[in-house]
Scaffold this active site. Structure first.
Site, PDB file in Angstrom:
ATOM      1  N   GLY A 112       0.770  -1.243   0.000  1.00 45.04           N
ATOM      2  CA  GLY A 112       0.000   0.000   0.000  1.00 45.04           C
ATOM      3  C   GLY A 112       0.794   1.282   0.000  1.00 45.04           C
ATOM      4  N   PRO A 132       4.632  -5.152  -0.845  1.00 44.63           N
ATOM      5  CG  PRO A 132       6.875  -4.506  -1.051  1.00 44.63           C
ATOM      6  CD  PRO A 132       5.982  -5.530  -0.392  1.00 44.63           C
ATOM      7  N   GLY A 133       3.733  -3.548  -3.871  1.00 42.87           N
ATOM      8  CA  GLY A 133       3.604  -3.745  -5.311  1.00 42.87           C
ATOM      9  C   GLY A 133       4.020  -2.460  -6.018  1.00 42.87           C
ATOM     10  NE  ARG A 134       0.003   2.518  -5.956  1.00 42.97           N
ATOM     11  CZ  ARG A 134      -1.119   2.539  -6.689  1.00 42.97           C
ATOM     12  NH1 ARG A 134      -1.129   3.134  -7.853  1.00 42.97           N
ATOM     13  NH2 ARG A 134      -2.234   1.995  -6.240  1.00 42.97           N
ATOM     14  CE1 TYR A 180      -8.851   2.050  -9.573  1.00 39.98           C
ATOM     15  CE2 TYR A 180      -6.874   2.285 -10.915  1.00 39.98           C
ATOM     16  CZ  TYR A 180      -7.771   1.495 -10.238  1.00 39.98           C
ATOM     17  OH  TYR A 180      -7.587   0.140 -10.227  1.00 39.98           O
ATOM     18  CB  CYS A 198     -14.974   3.478 -29.859  1.00 39.30           C
ATOM     19  SG  CYS A 198     -14.080   3.249 -31.384  1.00 39.30           S
ATOM     20  CE1 TYR A 258      -1.912  -3.278  -8.721  1.00 35.99           C
ATOM     21  CE2 TYR A 258      -0.804  -1.282  -7.984  1.00 35.99           C
ATOM     22  CZ  TYR A 258      -1.261  -2.561  -7.730  1.00 35.99           C
ATOM     23  OH  TYR A 258      -1.065  -3.119  -6.491  1.00 35.99           O
TER      24      TYR A 258
HETATM   25  N1  LLP Z   1      -1.565  -6.857  -0.763  1.00 35.53           N
HETATM   26  C1  LLP Z   1      -2.877  -6.960  -1.038  1.00 35.53           C
HETATM   27  C2  LLP Z   1      -3.687  -7.931  -0.296  1.00 35.53           C
HETATM   28  C3  LLP Z   1      -3.448  -6.143  -2.031  1.00 35.53           C
HETATM   29  O1  LLP Z   1      -4.740  -6.249  -2.294  1.00 35.53           O
HETATM   30  C4  LLP Z   1      -2.640  -5.224  -2.729  1.00 35.53           C
HETATM   31  C5  LLP Z   1      -3.195  -4.372  -3.776  1.00 35.53           C
HETATM   32  C6  LLP Z   1      -1.273  -5.170  -2.415  1.00 35.53           C
HETATM   33  C7  LLP Z   1      -0.772  -5.997  -1.420  1.00 35.53           C
HETATM   34  C8  LLP Z   1      -0.322  -4.258  -3.104  1.00 35.53           C
HETATM   35  O2  LLP Z   1      -0.608  -2.919  -2.893  1.00 35.53           O
HETATM   36  P1  LLP Z   1       0.410  -1.796  -3.413  1.00 35.53           P
HETATM   37  O3  LLP Z   1       1.679  -1.929  -2.614  1.00 35.53           O
HETATM   38  O4  LLP Z   1       0.639  -2.008  -4.853  1.00 35.53           O
HETATM   39  O5  LLP Z   1      -0.305  -0.532  -3.132  1.00 35.53           O
HETATM   40  N2  LLP Z   1      -5.173  -1.009  -9.645  1.00 35.53           N
HETATM   41  C9  LLP Z   1      -5.028  -0.024  -8.589  1.00 35.53           C
HETATM   42  C10 LLP Z   1      -4.391  -0.603  -7.352  1.00 35.53           C
HETATM   43  C11 LLP Z   1      -5.101  -1.820  -6.807  1.00 35.53           C
HETATM   44  C12 LLP Z   1      -4.435  -2.419  -5.600  1.00 35.53           C
HETATM   45  C13 LLP Z   1      -5.034  -3.721  -5.238  1.00 35.53           C
HETATM   46  N3  LLP Z   1      -4.409  -4.399  -4.149  1.00 35.53           N
HETATM   47  C14 LLP Z   1      -4.264   1.171  -9.148  1.00 35.53           C
HETATM   48  O6  LLP Z   1      -3.896   1.146 -10.315  1.00 35.53           O
HETATM   49  O7  LLP Z   1      -4.048   2.153  -8.444  1.00 35.53           O
END
Ligand code: LLP
Length: 414
Positions: A239, A274-276, A316, A342, A371
Site C-alpha cells: 500500500g 509492496p507492489g506499486r 480512477y 471508442c 498496474y
Molecule cells: N496486498 C494486497 C492484499 C493487495 O490487495 C494489494 C493491492 C497489495 C498488497 C499491493 O498494494 P500496493 O503496494 O501495490 O499498493 N489497480 C489499482 C491498485 C489496486 C491495488 C489492489 N491491491 C491502481 O492502479 O491504483
C-alpha cells in the site's frame, strides 16, 4: 524519477535513448529500468535489515516473468491472488515457501494448487473460506498454513476503489469477529495458524493510517497470545504510495520504524506485500502522437496508446506526468491526451498543459510501471504493447508485442 533522465533534449532510460527503443520495437511500449527496480526493492531490504522479514512482492502490480525472476533472485517472494499468479510466480522461479496467497474468492482448485505447491501461507478472508480450506487440505491429507486477514477498520485516505481496510469493504474478517474466528481455526483439522494478515489500501501517502493499522494489528496479536494462540508472522500488506505528481509518501524506512518499534514482546517475522512502490516509478508507457485536433473548446492530442493499454486515468482519474521524449521549444497547449479507443473516457491526460508536439512525436506517460501493463486489455481488438527492460546501455524485449493471431487464440467458428 530514478533511471529516467534527459541528456540534452533527449529522454533516456538509464543509458539508452527512448527513441532508439521505439525505432526497434515500435510504439506503444512499456519501458522499465532495472536500476530503478533494484533500488526500490533494496530500499525495503535495507529498511528491515536485522529483522526476520519476507518481502512478498505484490505481483498484481506487474507480473512480467523477467521482473519476477529478477526480484526473486534478490530474495523476494510473491503475494499472489489467483491460480494464474501462483503459476506465474513459480514459473519465474520464486520458491513456494516465499509465496502468500490472498483474495476473497479462492476456488477449490486454486486451494489445491497452492497446497500442492507448499506455499508459506494462505491469507484467509472469511469464515466460509476457512472451512473450505480445511476441508480441501484434509481431503489431500495435508494441513494448510493460514493467516486470517483482519480488517482493522482504518481509513487509508486514498481513492475509494483501492481502500480495502474499512468496515464497508469486502476484504478480510472484521476485527471484532477475528478472535472467535482464530479460536475456530485452531480447532479445524486442516488448518495450522501461522500468522495475521492485513492490508488497508493502496497508494497511501500518509503515515498515520499505517500507524493506526499497525497499532490495531499488534494489539490483536497480543490478544491472541493471551488466548493461547501464537503466530510467527505478521503480514502487514502493501500500500505504500509513490510520487505521481507532487505527493510525498513516507519512505520504507519510516514505515519500517513504525512497525519494528511496536513489536516488543512479540516473536514475529514481518511479511510485506509492496507492489506499486517496487515497480511504479520504474516504468513508463511511451506513445506516439498520431493527430492533433483542435475544437472550439479543446485541444486533443490523439495517440497510439489508450485506455486499454493504461486504464488508471480512466478508471480512477489517476494523474500520470507526461514528458516529451525529445524536448521541443515553443509553447504547449492545454488539453487532453487521448487514445484511439471508442469511448469518451479514453484519455491518458485530461485538461492539462501538454508539451508541444506534432504527429510522429513520442510522449512518455510516467510512473506507469505498476498496474499499467498488468491491467491492459484487448478492448477494441488492440494487441497489448511490448514490454522492454533497460539495464545500463542494453535493452531487452521482455514481452513481445501481441499479434493479430494472439487476439484470436482459442477462438473458433463452429
Ligand atoms: N496486498 C494486497 C492484499 C493487495 O490487495 C494489494 C493491492 C497489495 C498488497 C499491493 O498494494 P500496493 O503496494 O501495490 O499498493 N489497480 C489499482 C491498485 C489496486 C491495488 C489492489 N491491491 C491502481 O492502479 O491504483
Amino acid at each position: 524519477m530514478n533511471g529516467f533522465e534527459y541528456k540534452g533534449h533527449e529522454l533516456f532510460v538509464e543509458d539508452v535513448p527512448v527513441r532508439k527503443i521505439v525505432s526497434s520495437v515500435d510504439s506503444p511500449v512499456y519501458i522499465y529500468s532495472e536500476k530503478a527496480l533494484r533500488e526500490a526493492y533494496s530500499s525495503y531490504q535495507e529498511a528491515f535489515q536485522g529483522h526476520r522479514t519476507l518481502i512478498a512482492y505484490a505481483m498484481k502490480a506487474n507480473g512480467n516473468l523477467q521482473i519476477l525472476s529478477m526480484l526473486g533472485k534478490m530474495g523476494s517472494g510473491a503475494d499472489v491472488v489467483s491460480g494464474g499468479e501462483l503459476f506465474r510466480a513459480r514459473r519465474a522461479g520464486i520458491p513456494s515457501d516465499r509465496i502468500v496467497f490472498a483474495g476473497v474468492g479462492k476456488t477449490d482448485g486454486e486451494m489445491r494448487e497452492a497446497i500442492d505447491a507448499g506455499i508459506l501461507m494462505f491469507n484467509v478472508e472469511s469464515s466460509m473460506e476457512l472451512d473450505r480450506l480445511s476441508r480441501v487440505a484434509s481431503s489431500m491429507g495435508k494441513v494448510a498454513p493460514v493467516a486470517l486477514r483482519v480488517n482493522p477498520d482504518v481509513d487509508p485516505k486514498t481513492h475509494p476503489y483501492i481502500s480495502t481496510g474499512m468496515k464497508k469493504s469486502k476484504f478480510g474478517i472484521p476485527v471484532d469477529q477475528a478472535l472467535e474466528e482464530y479460536r475456530r481455526a485452531a480447532r479445524l483439522p486442516g488448518i495450522r495458524i501461522v500468522g495475521i494478515h492485513q492490508h488497508i489500501g493502496s497508494q497511501l501517502t500518509e503515515i498515520s493510517p499505517f500507524r493506526d493499522a499497525f497499532d490495531r494489528m499488534v494489539a490483536f496479536a497480543r490478544l491472541l497470545k493471551e488466548n493461547g494462540i501464537e503466530v510467527s508472522w505478521l503480514d502487514v500488506g502493501g500500500g505504500l504510495g509513490i510520487r505521481y505528481g507532487n505527493e510525498k509518501p513516507p519512505t520504507p524506512r519510516e514505515v519500517a520504524h513504525e512497525i519494528l518499534s511496536r513489536l516488543e514482546g512479540l516473536n514475529v517475522g514481518i511479511i510485506l506485500e509492496p507492489g506499486r512502490s517496487i515497480v511504479g516509478n520504474a516504468g513508463i508507457l511511451v506513445t506516439e502522437v498520431q493527430y492533433l485536433k483542435e475544437t472550439s473548446v479543446k485541444m486533443f492530442y490523439i495517440a497510439d496508446a489508450g485506455m486499454n493499454d493504461l486504464i488508471r486515468p480512466s478508471l480512477y482519474g489517476a494523474f500520470h506526468d507526461l514528458w516529451p521524449v525529445v524536448k521541443k521549444t515553443g509553447a504547449g497547449k492545454k488539453g487532453d491526451l487521448v487514445g484511439p479507443v471508442c469511448e469518451t473516457g479514453d484519455f491518458l491526460v485530461q485538461d492539462r498543459e501538454l508539451p508541444p508536439a506534432e504527429p510522429g512525436d513520442l510522449l512518455a506517460v510516467m510512473s506507469a510501471g505498476a498496474y499499467g501493463f498488468a491491467m491492459a486489455s484487448n478492448y477494441n481488438a488492440r494487441p497489448r504493447p511490448a514490454e522492454v527492460l533497460v539495464s545500463g546501455d542494453r535493452f531487452s524485449v521482455i514481452r513481445a508485442r501481441e499479434t493479430y493471431e494472439d487476439l484470436i487464440r482459442g477462438e473458433g467458428i463452429v
